[in-house]
Each structure stands twice: as structure tokens, then as C-alpha cells.
Design a protein around this motif. Structure first.
Motif, PDB file in Angstrom:
ATOM      1  N   GLN A 141      -2.492  55.025  -4.417  1.00  0.00           N
ATOM      2  CA  GLN A 141      -1.865  55.726  -5.719  1.00  0.00           C
ATOM      3  C   GLN A 141      -2.661  57.224  -5.589  1.00  0.00           C
ATOM      4  O   GLN A 141      -3.945  57.231  -5.480  1.00  0.00           O
ATOM      5  CB  GLN A 141      -2.246  55.049  -6.972  1.00  0.00           C
ATOM      6  N   THR A 142      -1.772  58.197  -5.677  1.00  0.00           N
ATOM      7  CA  THR A 142      -2.175  59.465  -5.734  1.00  0.00           C
ATOM      8  C   THR A 142      -2.545  59.952  -7.170  1.00  0.00           C
ATOM      9  O   THR A 142      -1.794  60.003  -7.947  1.00  0.00           O
ATOM     10  CB  THR A 142      -1.363  60.378  -5.149  1.00  0.00           C
ATOM     11  N   LEU A 143      -3.619  60.577  -7.465  1.00  0.00           N
ATOM     12  CA  LEU A 143      -4.117  61.198  -8.873  1.00  0.00           C
ATOM     13  C   LEU A 143      -3.010  62.441  -8.857  1.00  0.00           C
ATOM     14  O   LEU A 143      -3.339  63.296  -7.997  1.00  0.00           O
ATOM     15  CB  LEU A 143      -5.519  61.432  -8.860  1.00  0.00           C
ATOM     16  N   THR A 144      -2.301  62.475 -10.003  1.00  0.00           N
ATOM     17  CA  THR A 144      -1.334  63.386 -10.270  1.00  0.00           C
ATOM     18  C   THR A 144      -1.744  64.597 -11.450  1.00  0.00           C
ATOM     19  O   THR A 144      -1.246  65.470 -11.601  1.00  0.00           O
ATOM     20  CB  THR A 144       0.096  63.192 -10.347  1.00  0.00           C
ATOM     21  N   ASN A 145      -2.508  63.928 -12.219  1.00  0.00           N
ATOM     22  CA  ASN A 145      -3.013  64.736 -13.388  1.00  0.00           C
ATOM     23  C   ASN A 145      -4.389  64.320 -14.094  1.00  0.00           C
ATOM     24  O   ASN A 145      -4.645  63.152 -13.983  1.00  0.00           O
ATOM     25  CB  ASN A 145      -1.871  64.706 -14.627  1.00  0.00           C
TER      26      ASN A 145
END
Length: 156
Positions: free
Chosen positions: A147-151
Motif C-alpha cells: 500500500q502506497t501512502l497517498t495523503n
């Protein structure tokens, strides 16, 4: 074992004189025959004027098991992991195996190259298998979502 005229038998191991025809292959220590190198020799036991011989062949230890290291691993998508196959031999020795065939039960989840490096591709599970000389071992590799941190929000 000694046999007597009255048909009785007795263990006479400790009173026998022991010898080896080739001490570089096998030698006698006390009442034991110890292998030293691969090859053939004759072990002779003598008590008085009687003797008996046994022909022995010292062979390489057989592969009896494989242990995969590490066991039951989890990787994130895109991750890589190097596996090692440890051979367990008939003489109770263990050593890394160099001639191993690696495979993945779910190559869409994780593939593995001939040197044992696995590449996590998509979430799921794959059974990683190492085989050599008709001996097989398995371990489970779980691939987790990366999972990529988006915010990022800071609150007072």
C-alpha cells in the motif's frame, strides 16, 4: 560373535584382534570401524588361530532430506527474497545444496529463479519448492499488498 562346539555363542568382540587392509579408507579404534575416505577395504577379526573377514565399501552419504530457509515468509508486492536449500544426509551431516531445482506453485503470485531468488508479483500465496535427487521440500510464500501512502494530514 564366537560359536563353540556345543552350539553356544558368545560376544568375543573385546577379545578379538582387529585390523584393516587399508587404514586410509577405514581404521579400527577400540571396537569400532571408522570411515576415513571413500573406497574399499577388508576388516579382519582374529581370535587365537581363527579369523573372519568383512569386506566394506565406504560410499558418500546419501541425501535424505531438504530444509528450506527461510520458512513461511511474507513479502510485499515487488519484494525479493533469496532462499537456501540445506541438504540433510544419511551420516547426519548438513550442508547447503548447490544443485537444486526451484519452482513456484503460483508463478503469477511469485516466481523464483534457478538460484532460489523469489520475486513477489501479486497478492496471494505460493508454495515454493526445492528439489534435488528426488527429494522435495516446500515452504509457503505470502505476497501482501504494497500500500502506497497517498495523503498525510496533521491535526492540531
Amino acid at each position: 560373535m564366537g560359536s563353540y562346539a556345543d552350539n553356544s555363542t558368545m560376544d568375543i568382540t573385546s577379545s578379538a584382534q582387529w585390523s584393516s587392509s587399508n587404514t586410509s579408507v577405514a581404521e579400527i579404534q577400540g571396537n569400532q570401524v571408522l570411515s576415513r575416505s571413500l573406497g574399499n577395504c577388508t576388516i579382519t577379526s582374529t581370535v587365537g588361530n581363527l579369523s573372519s573377514q568383512a569386506h566394506i565399501q565406504v560410499t558418500p552419504p546419501r541425501l535424505v532430506g531438504i530444509r528450506i530457509q527461510p520458512l513461511q515468509s511474507t513479502l510485499l508486492e515487488g519484494g525479493r527474497l533469496s532462499y537456501q536449500a540445506l541438504g540433510e544426509f544419511s551420516d547426519s551431516s548438513q550442508e547447503p545444496l548447490t544443485q537444486v531445482t526451484w519452482s513456484s506453485s503460483a508463478p503469477i503470485v511469485a516466481d523464483i529463479n534457478p538460484t532460489g531468488e523469489a520475486h513477489a508479483l501479486t497478492p496471494g500465496q505460493s508454495l515454493i519448492q526445492a528439489s534435488s535427487q528426488n527429494i522435495v521440500a516446500n515452504t509457503t510464500l505470502t505476497v501482501a499488498v504494497n500500500q502506497t501512502l497517498t495523503n498525510l494530514t496533521l491535526t492540531p
